[in-house]
Each structure stands twice: as structure tokens, then as C-alpha cells.
Design an enzyme around this catalytic site. Structure first.
Site, PDB file in Angstrom:
ATOM      1  N   ASP A 194       0.951  -1.127  -0.037  1.00 48.10           N
ATOM      2  CA  ASP A 194       0.466  -0.379  -0.449  1.00 48.10           C
ATOM      3  C   ASP A 194       0.914   1.643  -0.181  1.00 48.10           C
ATOM      4  O   ASP A 194       1.428   1.298   0.923  1.00 48.10           O
ATOM      5  CB  ASP A 194      -0.625  -0.006   1.557  1.00 48.10           C
ATOM      6  CG  ASP A 194      -1.894   1.300   1.063  1.00 48.10           C
ATOM      7  OD1 ASP A 194      -1.613   2.359   0.700  1.00 48.10           O
ATOM      8  OD2 ASP A 194      -2.975   1.135   2.108  1.00 48.10           O
ATOM      9  N   HIS A 195       1.120   2.077  -0.993  1.00 50.09           N
ATOM     10  CA  HIS A 195       2.259   2.741  -1.412  1.00 50.09           C
ATOM     11  C   HIS A 195       1.831   3.819  -0.405  1.00 50.09           C
ATOM     12  O   HIS A 195       2.472   4.801   0.238  1.00 50.09           O
ATOM     13  CB  HIS A 195       2.746   2.944  -3.053  1.00 50.09           C
ATOM     14  CG  HIS A 195       0.791   3.866  -3.379  1.00 50.09           C
ATOM     15  ND1 HIS A 195       0.463   3.436  -4.296  1.00 50.09           N
ATOM     16  CD2 HIS A 195       1.393   5.219  -3.483  1.00 50.09           C
ATOM     17  CE1 HIS A 195      -0.899   4.389  -4.253  1.00 50.09           C
ATOM     18  NE2 HIS A 195       0.014   5.291  -3.792  1.00 50.09           N
ATOM     19  N   ASP A 224     -11.416   0.632  -4.950  1.00 47.37           N
ATOM     20  CA  ASP A 224      -9.968   0.651  -5.478  1.00 47.37           C
ATOM     21  C   ASP A 224      -9.343   2.131  -4.513  1.00 47.37           C
ATOM     22  O   ASP A 224      -7.893   1.757  -4.109  1.00 47.37           O
ATOM     23  CB  ASP A 224      -9.607   2.103  -7.274  1.00 47.37           C
ATOM     24  CG  ASP A 224      -8.987   2.140  -7.006  1.00 47.37           C
ATOM     25  OD1 ASP A 224      -7.835   1.717  -7.373  1.00 47.37           O
ATOM     26  OD2 ASP A 224      -8.571   3.416  -7.368  1.00 47.37           O
ATOM     27  N   HIS A 268      -6.124   2.494   0.684  1.00 46.04           N
ATOM     28  CA  HIS A 268      -5.653   3.450   1.563  1.00 46.04           C
ATOM     29  C   HIS A 268      -6.258   4.503   2.588  1.00 46.04           C
ATOM     30  O   HIS A 268      -5.914   4.662   4.061  1.00 46.04           O
ATOM     31  CB  HIS A 268      -5.451   4.379   0.561  1.00 46.04           C
ATOM     32  CG  HIS A 268      -4.558   4.348  -0.656  1.00 46.04           C
ATOM     33  ND1 HIS A 268      -4.081   3.018  -0.950  1.00 46.04           N
ATOM     34  CD2 HIS A 268      -5.094   4.335  -2.012  1.00 46.04           C
ATOM     35  CE1 HIS A 268      -3.281   3.037  -2.034  1.00 46.04           C
ATOM     36  NE2 HIS A 268      -3.523   4.063  -2.681  1.00 46.04           N
TER      37      HIS A 268
END
Length: 513
Positions: free
Chosen positions: A204-205, A262, A267
């Protein structure tokens, strides 16, 4: 003649006092599946170069690409070179490039090609002998989610997933990890057959971004915030990830996935966990993950989802001074698509710290501007010793953590307006990374790739976190699937009216960043 070896101790870009990324990976290699995609070209390959440029990779590091293209090693090296030139964060240095290029290899093949994986296995073994990678290899699956099981099974069949002695093999999986709870469990079952749990890194950037990690420092390194970080003082929390772009040619991926799957499932719920969790005993992986899991386990959905969620699709409009088309007019999107490009939800956290404090999460495309932020909005003072006219422009105090862009923290509070009259209105106090520090922050993928090579997992969601996130989101997407098409909103605005109505029912309004 071979170029001189550049070590971490002698790299001119490597400052021994630099504490941002002080750890150096040992002998290892990275295999990227899907090297022809945008993620590999714009993020992964430049991040590898930047790590090498800062002396954080071993001199014998190896980078192997796997794709269908009929390339030689030299062709792939040129692709990496061009990606680095265009997207790298650090300056291009010929000596760094020459050393990195010596370890670049390419294997041509498709995911269902057994022979190709045999060639990949041989390439990895050759690199162990030639580059001293020691049997340590990470496999980065920059591929469509549907290909994860096939690639994992091929890695197992060819023996690439197995390590010997002290060597390690790891797999990196990009989001989305499934499209609901059931598919996430099925995917995890496949991956678990091939790799041990501590060898699986779910990327999870957002968790690699400097300001996300600064949230932990803000909360737990400062005495001034933690005493008021609870339901006694906090009115509500808003977590926003807004984009000003459309789907950007990603119809094949985005249609059927939508904004909630998404962004919210990964996030935003990860950000929620960091905001809501209790202080961990330490910042090592087990302690940090345990507190995040506790926070996600305490999340509860409102009973009436129709009143406390909202979704929309962007319509044509004007953004940034130019006319843009609507979602249903984008190439590859069906005219009757019900995929949402905007999603907003309310959740509550059923524990003592947060009882009665709603958390509002929203994300969308073609919104007013690009911004990701966490806004902790405080309750108003129980008594104001001013005339109502003197404080009519005074709102709630707020602490806003800006994740991107213009990373930093803003505090909003009341102050007296200069003059003879007593008039109080909102002012802001701002901290910006770019103003306060001379060092530039590492790009998120730099940090995360290095963590994979080091085997350091605190920034990577666990299987439990992924499943808890789907348990939160699945009832919402099921409700939406039964209620027809999303509401429409004009491009360049801040979403559909139903999202404003959602907060209005609670007596609140969305922030306009």
C-alpha cells in the site's frame, strides 16, 4: 575494464548522518513481473535506481524483468535507463548506472509458459554465481490481480519460491488484494501455499509516504496532542483522497472496481487505523500491526447505509480551464456502467476512545483539486465569553495532516482580529516539509522496496488487516449494487449532492481543501 565498485561508505551522495533511510540491503536481487507497465516504468525502476544512487543497495544487486516482449538484456537495460532518466528523483550518475546495468537481466515469456519460468530460474541461479546475490530474491507482481494466482503457482512449480539455508524468497503483491472478502481469502490461500506469511508483502504505497508516517510521530512524540485525541474533545474526523484527473485510460481496470474498492478499502481505512489506534508498545511490526488490527476490528457501520453513504459518477464539465468528458463517455466504459467514481462513507469506532465520533471517508475522481488529507475536527468550546457577533466567524478548531501534495500539517484556531473591537475569527498555523527541512523526502516506493529487501514489514498490511477492511466495505458495495446507478456530479466540483446531504444529516459539512 569493470567500473569501480561503489559502496555505501564511499558513495558521495551517501551522508552518514542521513537518518531518513539509513539501512542498507544485503546481497539480493529483484524480479519484476509486468515491467512494461506504467507502474514499473514510472515508479519501480526509478525507485531502484534512486536507492542505488544513495548507496542503499549492495554493489552486486540484480534487477530482472519478465514480460512478453522479445527483448535482449540490452533492450531491457535501455528501457530502465530511459525510465530512470525521465522519472528518477536523484541526479543521474554514470558510475551508478554502469554498476546497476551490470546486474540487469531480462526473461521473455508469458505467465502460462513453463519454459519461460525455467529460464527465469536459470537466470536467478546465474545471478547468484555472477553477482553474489546469495539466493536472496524478491518477486514483484506488478500485474493484473487476476494473474496473481497463476504467477504464484508458476513460482512454486519452477522452484523459484523455495529458498535454501539462510537465503530468502519474498513476493510483493500490489493492490487490490481481491475484490471482496471471499476473493481476498481465496487469493491468500493460493499465496500461502507458495510463500510463508512473513515472506508476503502487500504493497500500500500510501503507507510509505513521509506524512503518513509523520502521523505516528505527531501523535506519539508530542505530549500536546494525545490528551485531546479522543471523544471528549474530537467532534469528527474527515479523511479525503481527491483526484482532479479522470480514469486516464484505465477503463479495463477501473470499470467494475470503482472508487470504494480502489481507494477506501486500502488507503483510507489504513489511514483511519493509524489515526484511531492506541499507542503501540514499540514501532516494530508485531506491535504496530496489533494496534491497527484492534482499531479496524472496532469499526462499525451505521444501520441505515442509504443515509450514511454516497456514491457518484463524474459527468462532463470544465476542469483546469478545459472541457473534459464524463465517465460514461470515456473510452472502454459501457454506457450503462454503474461503477462509482466518487464514494463517501461514515463509520464509527466502537471503543472508549472514539465512542460517538464519526469518521467520514471520501474519495473521487474529477474533483476540485488533487489532495489527500486527514482532518481531525475538534468540538467547540462549551462556553464562549463573547457576544455572538464577536465570534460569528469562528468555526471548529482543526488539525489537518496533508499527505499530498504540499506535505505538512495545518492547525486552525481562533484569534483576535487586530483593532479596538473584540472580534475572533479562524486563523491557521502551517508546517510544511519543504519549508522546515532541507532534505527531500524519499519517494514512497523507494522506502517500500528497501523494506521488502530488508524483510522489514511494519508498513505492509497483514492478511488480517485486508480481511477486516473487506468486512467493512462489503456490506456497503452490496447495498449499492441493489440501489441502481450512482448519482451524477459535474467534473471540477466536490462530488454529488448526496454526499453533502450525508453530512448535513449529522449537522456537519465537508471541508473544501
Amino acid at each position: 575494464m569493470r567500473p569501480a565498485t561503489i559502496t555505501a561508505d564511499h558513495n558521495p551522495l551517501r551522508d552518514p548522518s542521513d537518518l531518513r533511510l539509513p539501512r542498507i540491503a544485503g546481497p539480493c536481487g529483484l524480479v519484476i513481473f509486468g515491467v512494461t507497465g506504467d507502474l514499473a516504468r514510472k515508479k519501480l525502476m526509478p525507485a531502484v535506481y534512486d536507492l542505488a544512487n544513495r548507496g542503499l543497495l549492495p554493489p552486486g544487486f540484480a534487477l530482472t524483468g519478465f514480460a512478453r516482449r522479445d527483448w535482449e538484456d540490452e533492450d531491457f537495460a535501455q528501457v530502465v535507463h530511459d525510465a530512470v532518466r525521465e522519472h528518477a528523483r536523484t541526479p543521474f550518475r554514470e558510475a551508478t548506472w554502469r554498476q546497476l546495468a551490470e546486474g540487469i537481466r531480462f526473461v521473455q515469456g508469458s505467465f502460462d509458459d513453463d519454459d519461460a519460468f525455467e529460464r527465469l530460474r536459470q537466470t536467478v541461479e546465474d545471478l547468484d554465481a555472477e553477482r553474489g546475490t546469495g539466493g536472496n530474491h524478491a518477486f514483484y507482481l506488478s500485474v493484473p490481480p487476476g494473474a496473481f494466482p497463476l504467477v504464484c503457482r508458476q513460482l512454486a512449480r519452477s522452484g523459484l519460491s523455495r529458498s535454501e539455508g539462510d537465503a530468502w524468497r519474498r513476493v510483493v503483491i500490489e493492490k487490490p488484494f481481491g475484490h471482496d472478502l471471499e476473493s481476498a481469502r481465496e487469493l491468500d490461500a493460493v499465496v500461502s501455499e507458495v510463500f510463508t506469511p512473513d515472506s508476503v508483502f502487500r504493497i500500500d504505497h500510501y503507507l510509505g509516504k513521509e506524512t503518513v508516517q509523520n502521523l505516528l510521530a505527531l501523535r506519539f512524540a508530542n505530549q500536546m496532542f494525545e490528551p485531546i485525541w479522543n471523544a471528549n474533545f474530537v467532534d469528527h474526523v474527515q479523511i479525503t483522497m481527491a483526484e482532479d484527473i479522470g480514469i486516464s485510460g484505465r477503463a479495463g481496470y477501473y470499470d467494475g472496481i470503482g472508487a470504494a474498492r480502489d481507494v477506501i478499502q486500502n488507503h483510507l481505512l489504513q489511514l483511519l487505523a493509524l489515526v484511531a489506534m492506541e499507542e503501540p508498545g514499540s514501532f516494530d511490526a508485531p506491535a504496530l500491526r496489533a494496534e491497527k488490527i484492534k482499531a479496524l476490528s472496532a469499526v462499525r457501520l451505521p444501520k441505515e447505509l442509504g443515509k450514511h453513504t454516497a456514491r457518484g459518477q463524474y459527468a462532463a464539465g470544465n476542469q483546469g480551464g478545459e472541457d473534459v468528458r464524463g465517465f460514461l463517455d470515456e473510452d472502454g466504459i459501457a454506457a450503462d456502467s454503474h461503477t462509482e467514481t466518487y464514494a463517501a462513507i461514515r463509520v464509527d469506532i466502537d471503543n472508549r476512545r472514539w465512542a460517538g465520533v464519526p469518521f467520514y471517508l471520501r474519495t473521487g475522481k474529477r474533483l476540485g483539486r488533487r489532495v489527500t488529507e486527514v482532518a481531525v475536527v475538534f468540538k467547540k468550546a462549551p462556553h464562549l465569553p463573547f457576544e455572538s457577533s464577536q465570534s460569528s466567524e469562528l468555526g471548529n478548531n482543526a488539525l489537518v495532516i496533508r499527505v499530498q501534495p504540499d506535505e505538512g500539517v495545518t492547525m486552525r484556531f481562533g484569534a483576535k482580529v487586530p483593532g479596538t473591537a473584540m472580534e475572533v475569527r479562524d486563523v491557521t498555523m502551517d508546517f510544511g516539509y519543504g519549508h522546515s527541512f532541507t532534505e527531500s523526502s524519499p519517494e514512497a516506493y523507494e522506502r517500500l522496496i528497501l523494506d521488502v529487501l530488508l524483510g522489514d514489514p511494519p508498513l505492509f498490511p497483514t492478511r488480517e488487516e485486508v480481511e477486516l477492511s473487506w468486512k467493512i466495505l462489503d456490506p456497503i458495495t452490496s447495498h449499492w449494487a441493489a440501489t441502481g446507478a450512482p448519482d451524477e456530479y459535474r467534473s471540477g466540483t466536490w462530488g454529488p449532492e448526496s454526499a453533502d446531504d450525508m453530512l448535513a444529516r449529522d449537522g456537519r459539512t465537508w471541508r473544501r481543501p
